[in-house]
Design a protein around this motif. Structure first.
Motif, PDB file in Angstrom:
ATOM      1  N   LYS A 132      32.092  72.337  57.817  1.00 36.33           N
ATOM      2  CA  LYS A 132      31.378  73.192  56.863  1.00 36.33           C
ATOM      3  C   LYS A 132      31.308  74.612  57.414  1.00 36.33           C
ATOM      4  N   PRO A 133      31.082  75.603  56.553  1.00 37.25           N
ATOM      5  CA  PRO A 133      31.006  76.982  57.036  1.00 37.25           C
ATOM      6  C   PRO A 133      30.060  77.115  58.229  1.00 37.25           C
ATOM      7  N   GLY A 134      30.507  77.828  59.225  1.00 44.02           N
ATOM      8  CA  GLY A 134      29.708  77.997  60.441  1.00 44.02           C
ATOM      9  C   GLY A 134      30.091  77.047  61.552  1.00 44.02           C
ATOM     10  N   ASP A 135      30.796  75.934  61.222  1.00 44.76           N
ATOM     11  CA  ASP A 135      31.254  75.017  62.264  1.00 44.76           C
ATOM     12  C   ASP A 135      32.352  75.684  63.081  1.00 44.76           C
ATOM     13  N   ARG A 136      32.580  75.146  64.282  1.00 43.69           N
ATOM     14  CA  ARG A 136      33.474  75.781  65.242  1.00 43.69           C
ATOM     15  C   ARG A 136      34.793  75.015  65.347  1.00 43.69           C
ATOM     16  N   LEU A 137      35.886  75.736  65.146  1.00 44.14           N
ATOM     17  CA  LEU A 137      37.222  75.134  65.155  1.00 44.14           C
ATOM     18  C   LEU A 137      38.107  75.831  66.176  1.00 44.14           C
ATOM     19  N   GLY A 138      38.940  75.051  66.866  1.00 43.50           N
ATOM     20  CA  GLY A 138      39.953  75.599  67.744  1.00 43.50           C
ATOM     21  C   GLY A 138      41.343  75.281  67.221  1.00 43.50           C
ATOM     22  N   VAL A 139      42.276  76.209  67.400  1.00 46.05           N
ATOM     23  CA  VAL A 139      43.662  76.006  66.978  1.00 46.05           C
ATOM     24  C   VAL A 139      44.558  76.215  68.187  1.00 46.05           C
ATOM     25  N   MET A 140      45.065  75.126  68.752  1.00 48.34           N
ATOM     26  CA  MET A 140      45.996  75.204  69.858  1.00 48.34           C
ATOM     27  C   MET A 140      47.383  75.522  69.296  1.00 48.34           C
ATOM     28  N   GLY A 141      47.989  76.611  69.777  1.00 51.72           N
ATOM     29  CA  GLY A 141      49.265  77.057  69.226  1.00 51.72           C
ATOM     30  C   GLY A 141      49.042  77.957  68.028  1.00 51.72           C
ATOM     31  N   CYS A 142      48.097  78.883  68.156  1.00 57.69           N
ATOM     32  CA  CYS A 142      47.619  79.655  67.004  1.00 57.69           C
ATOM     33  C   CYS A 142      48.601  80.694  66.492  1.00 57.69           C
ATOM     34  N   GLY A 143      49.643  81.015  67.269  1.00 60.52           N
ATOM     35  CA  GLY A 143      50.584  82.035  66.819  1.00 60.52           C
ATOM     36  C   GLY A 143      51.879  81.487  66.287  1.00 60.52           C
ATOM     37  N   GLY A 144      51.974  80.160  66.162  1.00 61.86           N
ATOM     38  CA  GLY A 144      53.187  79.540  65.663  1.00 61.86           C
ATOM     39  C   GLY A 144      53.212  79.474  64.144  1.00 61.86           C
ATOM     40  N   GLY A 145      54.240  78.794  63.612  1.00 63.13           N
ATOM     41  CA  GLY A 145      54.391  78.700  62.166  1.00 63.13           C
ATOM     42  C   GLY A 145      53.202  78.071  61.482  1.00 63.13           C
ATOM     43  N   LEU A 146      52.695  76.959  62.015  1.00 59.11           N
ATOM     44  CA  LEU A 146      51.504  76.329  61.461  1.00 59.11           C
ATOM     45  C   LEU A 146      50.237  77.040  61.916  1.00 59.11           C
ATOM     46  N   GLY A 147      50.215  77.438  63.185  1.00 62.21           N
ATOM     47  CA  GLY A 147      48.997  77.978  63.764  1.00 62.21           C
ATOM     48  C   GLY A 147      48.509  79.246  63.103  1.00 62.21           C
ATOM     49  N   HIS A 148      49.414  80.169  62.776  1.00 55.22           N
ATOM     50  CA  HIS A 148      48.944  81.434  62.191  1.00 55.22           C
ATOM     51  C   HIS A 148      48.452  81.223  60.763  1.00 55.22           C
ATOM     52  N   LEU A 149      48.941  80.182  60.095  1.00 55.99           N
ATOM     53  CA  LEU A 149      48.392  79.824  58.782  1.00 55.99           C
ATOM     54  C   LEU A 149      47.034  79.144  58.936  1.00 55.99           C
ATOM     55  N   ALA A 150      46.907  78.292  59.961  1.00 55.41           N
ATOM     56  CA  ALA A 150      45.621  77.628  60.210  1.00 55.41           C
ATOM     57  C   ALA A 150      44.523  78.647  60.485  1.00 55.41           C
ATOM     58  N   LEU A 151      44.825  79.699  61.238  1.00 54.82           N
ATOM     59  CA  LEU A 151      43.830  80.752  61.499  1.00 54.82           C
ATOM     60  C   LEU A 151      43.345  81.363  60.194  1.00 54.82           C
ATOM     61  N   GLN A 152      44.280  81.637  59.290  1.00 55.18           N
ATOM     62  CA  GLN A 152      43.901  82.270  58.020  1.00 55.18           C
ATOM     63  C   GLN A 152      43.074  81.324  57.153  1.00 55.18           C
ATOM     64  N   PHE A 153      43.526  80.088  57.019  1.00 54.07           N
ATOM     65  CA  PHE A 153      42.775  79.120  56.222  1.00 54.07           C
ATOM     66  C   PHE A 153      41.364  78.930  56.783  1.00 54.07           C
ATOM     67  N   ALA A 154      41.282  78.709  58.086  1.00 50.93           N
ATOM     68  CA  ALA A 154      40.004  78.369  58.706  1.00 50.93           C
ATOM     69  C   ALA A 154      38.985  79.497  58.566  1.00 50.93           C
ATOM     70  N   THR A 155      39.418  80.726  58.843  1.00 50.96           N
ATOM     71  CA  THR A 155      38.462  81.836  58.756  1.00 50.96           C
ATOM     72  C   THR A 155      38.044  82.091  57.311  1.00 50.96           C
ATOM     73  N   LYS A 156      38.972  81.923  56.363  1.00 50.31           N
ATOM     74  CA  LYS A 156      38.615  82.084  54.948  1.00 50.31           C
ATOM     75  C   LYS A 156      37.690  80.967  54.477  1.00 50.31           C
ATOM     76  N   MET A 157      37.699  79.823  55.167  1.00 49.96           N
ATOM     77  CA  MET A 157      36.781  78.727  54.855  1.00 49.96           C
ATOM     78  C   MET A 157      35.411  78.936  55.498  1.00 49.96           C
ATOM     79  N   GLY A 158      35.263  80.018  56.255  1.00 51.67           N
ATOM     80  CA  GLY A 158      33.972  80.307  56.875  1.00 51.67           C
ATOM     81  C   GLY A 158      33.772  79.639  58.214  1.00 51.67           C
ATOM     82  N   LEU A 159      34.836  79.131  58.836  1.00 43.82           N
ATOM     83  CA  LEU A 159      34.708  78.477  60.132  1.00 43.82           C
ATOM     84  C   LEU A 159      34.759  79.515  61.257  1.00 43.82           C
TER      85      LEU A 159
END
Length: 363
Positions: A186-213
């Motif tokens: 839920k918004p405010g929860d803490r998420l880590g993305v291992m491999g954050c600059g790769g093909g999946l990772g840079h999309l995960a960063l965008q999705f997660a922050t837009k979800m309020g994480l």
């Protein structure tokens, strides 16, 4: 057959040997032999890590010669004979296609009651055992000009999303979006993305922050780290080659969930150290040698371990809408159709972001 005019022959990139360059050949157009299928003209096709795995013949060894690619977008040019539409789609619709779930049976237990449980209604499962691994994996994919695809596994592209934008979202984007949904954060929860600059990772960063994480991205590749920082998501970006996990975030105030995208043990261990006791580690990678898991983490720390691969039709459409609403886009490097081997070379040089063949691109 309802159709627009298109040729009888096409060009396709064939994998004729494992660990060898692709070869460009003339081939006949595939026929529509299934009432669920539509013909598309491929407009953009994206290179995925799984394409590299298939080309190496490690996890999956398709029959050769083989046409790769399982994340792509295109324009419908033909429907089954006598049909004015197929599953709501018409000629000239621009669609995104996910490679998994081709010709699902709709009758097996997996299709009727998908497992693991998804936050979406049951339906035709992408894990249907009768559908095989998917287009571009154990059957022909879309490194070619035209293709026949299952009309039940496509999505009409919303306005504002081009074929080049959409192609990387059909596997990389769908995979991380679905994994985040399965984390039930839920918004405010803490998420880590291992491999954050790769093909999946840079999309995960965008999705997660837009979800309020509250998102922490971790990588070691300097170019990947630079891409992650340049996204401007507000996520905390960490160079794991310089900062130990315990220095970054002590376990007692660790992350609620961590996505593991790399395929080596070191980032797995780093992510396991970052997650809080009782937290979730979500695996999206599958190295042939596997991962070593400590029983201490599972039993004493009560860390939950789960895997995720792709997403449902509902997730596919939700994800496209989310991308349009929130401006989520893959950072792409585009190539002409004739430059697939150049693209593959750049992929193995660890070019960050997503690498895409743009059929409209010319010198």
């Amino acid at each position: 057959m309802v159709t627009t005019k298109f040729p009888n022959q096409m060009k396709a990139w064939l994998l004729e040997d494992f660990n060898a360059p692709y070869v460009l050949r003339e081939q006949p157009l595939p026929s529509i032999d299934n009432p669920n299928d539509v013909h598309i003209r491929v407009d953009a096709c994206s290179y995925c890590h799984t394409d590299a795995v298939v080309a190496a013949g490690t996890v999956v060894r398709p029959s050769l010669p083989h046409v790769g690619c399982h994340e792509y977008a295109g324009t419908i040019v033909a429907l089954p004979s006598g049909q004015a539409e197929c599953h709501g789609f018409r000629v000239s619709d621009i669609v995104g296609v996910r490679g998994c779930g081709n010709h699902m049976c709709g009758q097996c237990r997996e299709c009727k009651d998908p497992s693991p449980p998804l936050p979406y209604p049951p339906g035709l499962s992408v894990y249907c055992p009768h559908a095989g691994a998917g287009l571009g994996i154990d059957r022909s994919g879309k490194f070619r000009e035209y293709a026949a695809v299952d009309g039940r596994q496509i999505a009409k592209l919303p306005e504002g999303l081009s074929a080049v934008d959409a192609a990387p979202l059909m596997c990389a984007g769908l995979t991380v979006y679905s994994a985040l949904a399965k984390c039930s954060l839920k918004p405010g929860d803490r998420l880590g993305v291992m491999g954050c600059g790769g093909g999946l990772g840079h999309l995960a960063l965008q999705f997660a922050t837009k979800m309020g994480l509250k998102t922490t991205g971790i990588d070691v590749n300097p170019r990947a780290l630079q891409l992650a920082r340049e996204l401007g998501t507000g996520a905390t970006i960490i160079d794991a080659s310089k900062e130990a996990a315990k220095e970054t975030l002590p376990q007692q105030i660790g992350l609620d969930a961590v996505l593991i995208l790399p395929e080596t043990q070191q980032p797995f261990d780093y992510g396991m150290e970052l997650v809080r006791d009782g937290g979730l580690v979500m695996l999206l990678s599958f190295p042939t040698e596997g991962f070593h898991v400590s029983a201490i983490d599972i039993v004493l720390r009560r860390v939950r371990l789960e895997g995720s691969l792709i997403g449902s039709n509902r997730a596919m459409n939700d994800r496209l809408d989310f991308c349009v609403r929130h401006g989520v886009r893959a950072k792409t490097t585009t190539y002409e159709f004739g430059q697939l081997n150049n693209l593959v070379d750049d992929f193995h040089k660890r070019t960050p972001g997503k690498l895409v063949l743009d059929m409209a691109k010319t010198d």
